[in-house]
Design an enzyme around this catalytic site. Structure first.
Site, PDB file in Angstrom:
ATOM      1  N   GLU A  58       0.837  -1.199   0.000  1.00 31.94           N
ATOM      2  CA  GLU A  58       0.000   0.000   0.000  1.00 31.94           C
ATOM      3  C   GLU A  58       0.876   1.255   0.000  1.00 31.94           C
ATOM      4  OE1 GLU A  58      -2.650  -0.237   3.314  1.00 31.94           O
ATOM      5  OE2 GLU A  58      -3.757  -1.957   2.501  1.00 31.94           O
ATOM      6  N   LYS A 214      -0.891   3.390 -43.509  1.00 35.42           N
ATOM      7  CA  LYS A 214      -0.552   2.014 -43.117  1.00 35.42           C
ATOM      8  C   LYS A 214      -1.790   1.267 -42.649  1.00 35.42           C
ATOM      9  CE  LYS A 214       0.775   3.181 -38.345  1.00 35.42           C
ATOM     10  NZ  LYS A 214      -0.547   3.106 -37.847  1.00 35.42           N
TER      11      LYS A 214
END
Length: 333
Positions: A58, A214
């Site tokens: 934590e 592309k």
């Protein structure tokens, strides 16, 4: 700035705004060097705080100075490890809010999860919106960021968002580096989605543009199909907002060289550079990759081909304007 304020140092001016609040710069663990540079540009120090982790993983935040009534700016890029850095930002903002900070601005040079801004297929999350909600819920009053992958992410927030641009910094570098040689250059967009960015960049350099058209058969794999524009015997500059695995930019560079480009340069705002990116850049025809320090580069990514410019002066100017209630529009002209 005029009158008495013009005679002050940045540090003196930044501490004497008419609304009476002092300004403080804090940082988490993503980009402490950038935070230090921003603070130095403002004539300030970085706030006394510590962001650590408990043994169970934590996040722990400690703020060792008063922030009551202060105008606070928290510098944190949500880069890799994205989730740790995001939680650090959220918990820092929450701590500042509970310590009665007057206003809290999340300064996010790189906004993680920005590519998850829409549903591209059924049951996709829109994670950029979720992150925006989390930042707002934590207590941020404002967000200051640069080159969001999709500009409409600003609309995901119900608080003000200042969206800075990296293009002017990149353009200034090339204007200075090549000066009278720019007539030999073409700016190239690596895909259709970056055409607006490339056009704006090219207009700053006063050079023509070309576009790589592309097809992408699957994520992180790009196949070059065609180049729109004249790049034969030209020196080209590829520009994108970010480079992640570097497939798009390196495939584009290879295609440009194969089609007659004399020399290939590339630039981007956010150097994510994950996975095979460094190997691809080392082995492609790009002569130099220019990036900004919105994401810090570790030693393994600091290769000779990569040149880094700092965004600290731009963010410092933006912070000064936010703090002084000065219009931001001049920064985009």
């Amino acid at each position: 700035m005029s009158g008495h304020a013009a005679l002050m140092t940045e540090g003196e001016y930044i501490s004497m705004i008419s609304h009476g609040k002092d300004v403080k710069i804090f940082t988490c663990n993503a980009a402490p060097e950038l935070a230090q540079k921003i603070a130095q540009c403002l004539g300030l120090g970085v706030g006394d705080s510590e962001v650590t982790m408990f043994s169970d993983g934590e996040i722990a935040v400690n703020i060792y100075e008063t922030v009551r009534g202060s105008d606070v700016f928290v510098v944190q890029s949500t880069c890799n490890p994205v989730n740790d850095h995001l939680m650090e930002l959220l918990i820092m903002v929450d701590a500042l809010k509970r310590a009665s900070a007057g206003r809290i601005t999340a300064v996010m040079p790189y906004f993680g999860y920005a590519r998850q801004d829409r549903k591209s297929k059924a049951r996709d999350p829109i994670s950029a919106k979720l992150v925006a909600d989390l930042i707002t819920a934590a207590g941020a009053d404002r967000v200051l960021t640069m080159d969001l992958h999709a500009a409409q992410i600003q609309g995901f927030f119900n608080i003000p968002v200042d969206h800075l641009l990296g293009g002017p910094l990149l353009a200034s570098y090339y204007l200075d580096k090549f000066k009278n040689e720019l007539s030999d250059f073409v700016v190239v967009s690596p895909d259709l989605g970056s055409v607006t960015r490339a056009r704006n960049f090219a207009s700053r350099l006063d050079v023509p543009i070309a576009i790589i058209d592309k097809r992408r058969p699957k994520p992180n794999v790009a196949e070059v199909m065609n180049i729109i524009g004249d790049i034969k015997d030209k020196r080209v500059i590829l520009i994108d907002d970010m480079i992640d695995t570097a497939g798009t930019i390196t495939n584009g560079a290879t295609a440009l060289k194969e089609r007659g480009a004399k020399e290939v340069y590339a630039c981007c705002t956010h150097a994510v550079l994950s996975g095979p990116a460094i190997d691809r850049i080392n082995n492609c025809p790009i002569s130099e990759l220019l990036v900004l320090d919105t994401i810090p580069l570790d030693s393994s990514k600091n290769i000779d081909k990569i040149k880094v410019l700092s965004v600290a002066p731009v963010f410092a100017e933006a912070i000064k304007r936010v703090y002084g209630d000065i219009s931001m529009s001049e920064m985009f002209s």
